[in-house]
Design an enzyme around this catalytic site. Sequence first.
Site, PDB file in Angstrom:
ATOM      1  N   LYS A  50      11.107   2.792  -0.177  1.00  0.00           N
ATOM      2  CA  LYS A  50      11.069   4.229  -0.478  1.00  0.00           C
ATOM      3  C   LYS A  50      11.281   4.486  -1.973  1.00  0.00           C
ATOM      4  CE  LYS A  50      10.931   6.816   2.849  1.00  0.00           C
ATOM      5  NZ  LYS A  50      11.831   7.124   3.908  1.00  0.00           N
TER       6      LYS A  50
ATOM      7  N   TYR B 136      -4.732   2.773   8.549  1.00  0.00           N
ATOM      8  CA  TYR B 136      -3.993   1.617   8.041  1.00  0.00           C
ATOM      9  C   TYR B 136      -3.458   0.690   9.140  1.00  0.00           C
ATOM     10  CZ  TYR B 136      -0.171   4.913   8.891  1.00  0.00           C
ATOM     11  OH  TYR B 136       0.669   5.815   9.459  1.00  0.00           O
TER      12      TYR B 136
ATOM     13  N   CYS C  54      42.652  18.460  15.845  1.00  0.00           N
ATOM     14  CA  CYS C  54      41.202  18.528  16.060  1.00  0.00           C
ATOM     15  C   CYS C  54      40.764  19.985  16.191  1.00  0.00           C
ATOM     16  CB  CYS C  54      40.880  17.768  17.349  1.00  0.00           C
ATOM     17  SG  CYS C  54      39.151  17.863  17.811  1.00  0.00           S
TER      18      CYS C  54
ATOM     19  N   LYS D   8       2.827   4.557   1.014  1.00  0.00           N
ATOM     20  CA  LYS D   8       3.277   5.164   2.261  1.00  0.00           C
ATOM     21  C   LYS D   8       2.922   6.640   2.162  1.00  0.00           C
ATOM     22  CE  LYS D   8       7.199   5.411   5.371  1.00  0.00           C
ATOM     23  NZ  LYS D   8       7.219   6.824   5.700  1.00  0.00           N
TER      24      LYS D   8
ATOM     25  N   CYS E 113      39.881  12.538  17.118  1.00  0.00           N
ATOM     26  CA  CYS E 113      40.610  13.420  18.013  1.00  0.00           C
ATOM     27  C   CYS E 113      41.141  12.532  19.132  1.00  0.00           C
ATOM     28  CB  CYS E 113      39.647  14.450  18.584  1.00  0.00           C
ATOM     29  SG  CYS E 113      40.305  15.344  19.987  1.00  0.00           S
TER      30      CYS E 113
ATOM     31  N   CYS F  10      38.843  21.107  18.172  1.00  0.00           N
ATOM     32  CA  CYS F  10      38.575  21.442  19.565  1.00  0.00           C
ATOM     33  C   CYS F  10      39.743  22.289  20.057  1.00  0.00           C
ATOM     34  CB  CYS F  10      38.390  20.194  20.429  1.00  0.00           C
ATOM     35  SG  CYS F  10      39.868  19.236  20.769  1.00  0.00           S
TER      36      CYS F  10
ATOM     37  N   ASP G 293       2.717  10.475   2.954  1.00  0.00           N
ATOM     38  CA  ASP G 293       3.677  11.418   3.534  1.00  0.00           C
ATOM     39  C   ASP G 293       2.927  12.459   4.366  1.00  0.00           C
ATOM     40  OD1 ASP G 293       6.027  12.583   4.126  1.00  0.00           O
ATOM     41  OD2 ASP G 293       6.356  13.487   2.161  1.00  0.00           O
TER      42      ASP G 293
ATOM     43  N   CYS H  73      38.394  16.432  25.322  1.00  0.00           N
ATOM     44  CA  CYS H  73      37.932  17.181  24.150  1.00  0.00           C
ATOM     45  C   CYS H  73      36.495  17.638  24.388  1.00  0.00           C
ATOM     46  CB  CYS H  73      38.008  16.280  22.914  1.00  0.00           C
ATOM     47  SG  CYS H  73      37.146  16.910  21.473  1.00  0.00           S
TER      48      CYS H  73
ATOM     49  N   GLU I  43       0.847  -1.195   0.000  1.00  0.00           N
ATOM     50  CA  GLU I  43       0.000   0.000   0.000  1.00  0.00           C
ATOM     51  C   GLU I  43       0.878   1.239   0.000  1.00  0.00           C
ATOM     52  OE1 GLU I  43      -1.015  -1.467   3.934  1.00  0.00           O
ATOM     53  OE2 GLU I  43      -1.098   0.595   4.644  1.00  0.00           O
TER      54      GLU I  43
HETATM   55  S1  IVH Z   1       2.371   1.050   9.076  1.00  0.00           S
HETATM   56  C1  IVH Z   1       4.035  -0.886  12.909  1.00  0.00           C
HETATM   57  N1  IVH Z   1       1.429   2.002   6.824  1.00  0.00           N
HETATM   58  O1  IVH Z   1       5.338   5.725   8.084  1.00  0.00           O
HETATM   59  C2  IVH Z   1       4.067  -0.066  11.667  1.00  0.00           C
HETATM   60  N2  IVH Z   1       2.844   3.409   8.117  1.00  0.00           N
HETATM   61  O2  IVH Z   1       8.095   4.912   9.053  1.00  0.00           O
HETATM   62  C3  IVH Z   1       3.047   1.006  11.628  1.00  0.00           C
HETATM   63  N3  IVH Z   1       3.143   5.644   7.186  1.00  0.00           N
HETATM   64  O3  IVH Z   1       5.084   6.389  11.494  1.00  0.00           O
HETATM   65  C4  IVH Z   1       3.113   1.845  10.430  1.00  0.00           C
HETATM   66  N4  IVH Z   1       1.892   5.361   5.414  1.00  0.00           N
HETATM   67  O4  IVH Z   1       3.441   7.563   9.975  1.00  0.00           O
HETATM   68  C5  IVH Z   1       2.205   2.242   7.890  1.00  0.00           C
HETATM   69  N5  IVH Z   1       0.482   2.727   4.831  1.00  0.00           N
HETATM   70  C6  IVH Z   1       1.244   2.963   5.902  1.00  0.00           C
HETATM   71  C7  IVH Z   1       1.880   4.204   6.106  1.00  0.00           C
HETATM   72  C8  IVH Z   1       2.674   4.384   7.225  1.00  0.00           C
HETATM   73  C9  IVH Z   1       2.654   6.219   6.084  1.00  0.00           C
HETATM   74  C10 IVH Z   1       4.061   6.311   8.133  1.00  0.00           C
HETATM   75  C11 IVH Z   1       3.641   6.244   9.569  1.00  0.00           C
HETATM   76  C12 IVH Z   1       4.803   5.684  10.333  1.00  0.00           C
HETATM   77  C13 IVH Z   1       5.920   5.804   9.355  1.00  0.00           C
HETATM   78  C14 IVH Z   1       6.881   4.663   9.588  1.00  0.00           C
END
Ligand code: IVH
Length: 704
Positions: free
Chosen positions: A326, A238, A420, A129, A444, A422, A131, A450, A127
């Site tokens: 990612k 989610y 260094c 991710k 250092c 420092c 932002d 330091c 699914e």
């Molecule tokens: S699952 C135990 N699903 O990504 C895992 N996270 O790096 C719970 N996020 O803090 C997260 N889309 O804010 C999950 N489809 C998705 C997501 C998602 C965005 C974010 C979420 C989390 C971060 C993790």
Amino acid sequence: MSTAKIPVDEMTESQAIDELARLAAEIAEHDRRYHGEDAPTITDAEYDALRRRNLAVEQRFPALVREDSSSRRVGAPISEKFEKVRHKVPMLSLDNAFSDEDVIDFVARIRRYLKLDADAPIAMTAEPKIDGLSLSLRYEGRRLVSAATRGDGQVGENVTANARVVSDIPNVLAGDPPDILEVRGEVYMTHRDFLALNERQEAEGKQTYVNPRNTAAGSLRQLDSSITAARPLKFFAYAWGEVSRMPADTQMGMVEALKVFGFATNPLMRLCRTADELLEQYHSIEAERGSLSYDIDGVVYKVDDLALQQRLGFISRSPRWAIAHKFPAEQATTILKGIDIQVGRTGALTPVARLEPVTVGGVVVTNATLHNAEEIERLGVKIGDTVTVQRAGDVIPQILNYVPERRPADATDFVFPETCPCHLETPVIREGTAAGGEGVVRRCSGEFACPFQRIEHLRLFVSRRAFDIEGLGEKQIEFFFHDPDLPVRSPADIFTLAARDRQNMKKLKDKDGWGATSAQNLFDAIEARRTIPLDRMVYGLGIRHVGERTATTLARAYGSWADFHDAALAVAEGDVHAREEMDALDDIGDAVIDAVAAYFAEEHNRALVERLAEEVNVEDAERPITDSPVAGQTIVFTGALERMSRDEAKAMAERLGAKVAGSVSRKTDLVVAGPGAGSKLKKAAEFDIEVIDEDAWFERIGKE
Ligand code: IVH
């Protein structure tokens, strides 16, 4: 000429006065943007660089320290505005994958852990991710009772009033929801709403936002929920936290149930069975990315079967059963204006590129890491070059290459300093490699003398996973480090603060940024941490290579501070038996043992530890379950296991309060042997240690 470019050690006193004034104003402005508006215009690294430069100037001209200097001020932590909520179930983060291979490895790792065949299908969801920012919504008897931001994963901010005005978040659930249901998901803003809001802000002469994510964060964190209501936030569900009755036994089933209860769920979520199918879905979502009305930064894969999720469990802060794949990082070109040297907690010198500010993936970048001198050589960059900069999520920006056609005639080579930065001007030493050659890390040699290393060390000491003293964060540590009346230069100094303050004429409560209540609260919080679990104590010492997990392993193995301390001193003295014992611990090898030995061989460190140990009471290590039949035992798994993988066996034993060791010693209580076990069995016989097979193991722990 602006004083911003003058090297600190070449500065005259009058230039220093100007530069400190300029830095005070600039840092204050960034504080305001960050804390007040959720709209930072510089990266954390650049902000830190400003504060470090301020400190460096102050160190050279201590008489010029301003009343409003950032080194004296305790900035308003973001969370001060909202009440805190402790999450019943922690909100975790996800591990990242950056390539197809990472995804294939992830699936293979899961198969191995679960002891499945290499080609056995495992149902997994894919699914987008989103932002945005994550939010946890708690429903009791259908009704929304609280909403909290993620915060540090353990404690978030109470934003219930604001969540109630988000139209995507139901106040009352539909269908047949469980009595207690914590729904987790992402708050976000669509591109259209973001642009419209920025236009309005501009028309009203107000601050505009950098990107939809920051805008969503800023909107959710308004103290006045009517402002939140005027900003069109959206929410995708989610995940979940506490649930009194699970409505489904798969990830997909749960998300479908959330939909029935009235939540928006992402329509691009799919069920896949192989790594190839996951990657196919990744590319299909990537292709759609540009036409979506909201920002996404990758694809999240999750094991579908919740029972398997349970078996897979977690590694430190992220689940083993999920990963975020990612999208590739965004790139831009800019000019390399100079290279600074930063000194880390361990004294490692890192060259940092100073760049002409450039926007990469929506964020203004002014610094990039160059790792080490070899990296500069490998890239072949000179100061003045045009370079390609890459940002990947929260990762520190990196320089990929330079553009040869645009090299100016006056481009200069960077020369790595031999001393260094420092004030000690200590020689920089190059660490050897295991193979005996010269390594790439330069350090250092000043260790705790330091100032850079000392302050970094103190930062680690008070960090969340170490002593975690409320109200004593990095900013306050920096404040006390430089405070002439109540200096904190070593961990033990923290625990003498209150007593010293009582004797001082000039009291903490009368200082800028402090008051009677905040000073008293700090002293109380310090007092509350005077008793500390052994693992936190060990981690807080800041021994190289001893992270949180290793500290826990050491704490569990030695049980008490006295035993750990004795063992560490013995190892430092070259005691072979003590070394063997440490070596027998799982996951602990030469690198850790050498680091422990080096740490305790250094007299400043020994003195620091002794002073600290006099101030605190260290609690013996916790054993997770004390009434299990194997609690407190040291177990060795050997030979081929058929019903579980080695990792799973280890996690299982640890959950039951046992220690798992990698080799058989006199301290071993039990050996679980599968077919093909060899030398370890012989050793077990030699020491007269009980040996059982895998079936007997399951019987013993009551899982038959
Ligand atoms: S699952 C135990 N699903 O990504 C895992 N996270 O790096 C719970 N996020 O803090 C997260 N889309 O804010 C999950 N489809 C998705 C997501 C998602 C965005 C974010 C979420 C989390 C971060 C993790």
